[in-house]
Motif scaffolding. Structure first.
Motif, PDB file in Angstrom:
ATOM      1  N   ASN A   1       0.416  -1.595   0.063  1.00 45.42           N
ATOM      2  CA  ASN A   1      -0.437   0.231  -0.054  1.00 45.42           C
ATOM      3  C   ASN A   1       1.263   1.267  -0.096  1.00 45.42           C
TER       4      ASN A   1
ATOM      5  N   ALA B   1      -7.322  -1.990  -5.284  1.00 50.74           N
ATOM      6  CA  ALA B   1      -8.288  -0.440  -4.815  1.00 50.74           C
ATOM      7  C   ALA B   1      -8.162   0.413  -3.618  1.00 50.74           C
ATOM      8  N   HIS B   2      -7.302   1.834  -4.296  1.00 45.69           N
ATOM      9  CA  HIS B   2      -6.860   3.077  -3.389  1.00 45.69           C
ATOM     10  C   HIS B   2      -7.962   4.245  -3.454  1.00 45.69           C
TER      11      HIS B   2
ATOM     12  N   CYS C   1      -3.913   7.737   0.809  1.00 46.34           N
ATOM     13  CA  CYS C   1      -5.356   6.622   1.172  1.00 46.34           C
ATOM     14  C   CYS C   1      -6.298   6.571   1.967  1.00 46.34           C
TER      15      CYS C   1
ATOM     16  N   ILE D   1      -8.485   4.804   2.166  1.00 42.92           N
ATOM     17  CA  ILE D   1      -8.831   3.128   3.219  1.00 42.92           C
ATOM     18  C   ILE D   1      -7.249   2.518   3.582  1.00 42.92           C
ATOM     19  N   HIS D   2      -6.259   2.946   3.602  1.00 43.09           N
ATOM     20  CA  HIS D   2      -5.725   1.890   3.535  1.00 43.09           C
ATOM     21  C   HIS D   2      -4.502   3.291   4.519  1.00 43.09           C
TER      22      HIS D   2
ATOM     23  N   MET E   1      -0.814   4.816   3.867  1.00 42.08           N
ATOM     24  CA  MET E   1      -0.414   4.850   1.893  1.00 42.08           C
ATOM     25  C   MET E   1      -0.578   6.251   1.977  1.00 42.08           C
TER      26      MET E   1
HETATM   27 CU    CU Z   1      -4.724   2.142  -0.304  1.00 41.96          CU
END
Ligand code: CU
Length: 415
Positions: free
Chosen positions: A289, A311-312, A402, A404-405, A408
């Protein structure tokens, strides 16, 4: 999320420190700990695996699952429906690793085997409640209405005979954050019980081997050793590829190291693109990531493009960290809408038919202030097929992330 390698078999290259589990004192139950995902301190990563992938315990023991929160939702999902489904797909996945060379009828077999095993995340960014919430079914199948959870009940012991026995989404904080306990019945039949993650699918699975009470099993110390050695070797190998891909970065070079094909069309359209996310054919199911490279230099008025692997989001001036899935008071699991909010044009929920092997979403121009967000990149037919671009109109140094992560992050220096 390396989100949902759904028909994982044909899936595009499915990009897809332990402490001893405390045994209670005299007379209590004991058990073993298993890791869910793993956080390598040398880079931002996810590993779609349980460590160790196989653990031996006794009847009546508790298996304690301990999750490393890397932003990616996971579950621990077992039961006779799971044993049956995995029993069918495991030989297929062995025969066609990563779905390579699998004929269409194999994909059909695969989907058929999973018809009673819903994924937590469906099309159109829909969360499937029966899979996302805890679900303990003695028999039968799950509700087919995506908005309907399984009947609510207290978590029973695992007998090995229940049809479906699932943690649902394991939250990263709060009560039982990052953990899930499976207490085995005293009279559970000795044998092998399979489990998997209903977010990521059968690529992410493990087994519990139940031994009769008198039989010796490896200590927690040995289990931890096996867990860490598996986790470190998997993630360490990807870190080496990541370093190679980053040194003297170009998209073509990085994709070459990743080992997946780049069409002429992609080669032309994405020539100057950076990468959001990285993984290789060989190191599946570990994903980096990371933004490649971490710092980008651009001129005022320049359009910068990122191609996505996994997916990011690419997001500037972001809100404070939030996990991608949120659990409402009534138990409903929801995608946090902020992941798809903020200014500018965003990715569509699903990869458009007719987009071929390259979809470049133009996020417009950005003057350095205000939440600006690509939204979550969709599942794509090829890795690096979805790309997002942004034109910088003001000089400055901008951090981006990002949504999501959590680890990242990158920097764009605009001059
Ligand atoms: Cu990500």
């Amino acid at each position: 999320m390396s989100m949902r390698p759904r028909a994982a078999l044909l899936g595009v290259l499915v990009f897809v420190a332990a402490t001893a589990f405390a045994c209670s004192g005299g007379g209590g139950s004991s058990g073993r700990q298993v890791l869910v995902d793993y956080n390598n301190p040398d880079f931002a990563n996810i590993v779609l695996s349980y460590f160790p992938d196989s653990v031996a315990v006794h009847q009546g023991d508790t298996v304690h699952f301990k999750q490393a929160w890397n932003g990616e939702p996971h579950s621990v999902t077992m039961g006779t429906l799971v044993d049956k489904g995995l029993g069918i797909v495991n030989p297929l996945m062995q025969k066609y690793p990563g779905g390579q060379g699998a004929p269409p009828e194999v994909n059909d077999q695969f989907n058929q085997a999973f018809k009673d095993l819903p994924f937590m995340f469906g099309d159109n960014d829909q969360v499937i409640q029966a899979a996302a919430q805890p679900c303990y079914l003695d028999s039968g199948t799950l509700p087919s209405d995506p908005n309907k959870p399984c009947p609510k009940r207290t978590q029973p012991v695992f007998t090995g005979k229940q049809a479906y026995y699932s943690s649902g989404f394991i939250p990263y904080a709060g009560n039982n954050g990052n953990s899930f306990d499976v207490k085995l019945a005293n009279d559970i039949e000795p044998g092998t019980y399979l489990y998997y993650c209903n977010f990521h699918g059968p690529e992410m699975q493990g087994k519990i081997i139940v031994e009769p009470k008198g039989k010796a099993i490896p200590s927690q110390g040995k289990v931890d050793e096996a867990a860490l050695s598996q986790a470190r070797s998997k993630t360490g190998a990807l870190k080496k590829s990541l370093d190679k891909a980053t040194a003297g970065y170009s998209l073509e070079k990085a994709i070459g190291i990743a080992g997946f094909p780049l069409s002429d069309n992609q080669r032309t359209k994405l020539k100057d693109a950076y990468l959001a996310g990285f993984g290789t054919q060989d190191n599946n199911p570990v994903l980096a990531n990371e933004f490649l490279p971490r710092t980008i230099h651009a001129k005022v008025g320049e359009k910068v493009t990122w191609a996505f692997v996994g997916a990011h989001t690419v997001s500037f001036d972001v809100p404070r960290y939030f996990p991608i899935l949120a659990i409402a008071k009534d138990g409903t699991v929801k995608l946090d809408k902020r992941a798809n909010s903020g200014g500018g044009t965003k990715f569509p929920d699903n990869y458009p038919e007719g987009a071929g092997d390259t979809l470049i979403v133009d996020g417009g121009s950005w003057n350095g202030t205000g939440f600006r967000n690509s939204g979550i990149s969709p599942d794509t037919p090829e890795n690096a097929a979805a790309a997002y671009s942004l034109t910088f109109t003001k000089a400055g140094t901008y951090q981006y992330a990002c949504l999501i992560h959590p680890k990242m992050v990158g920097t764009v220096v605009v001059k």
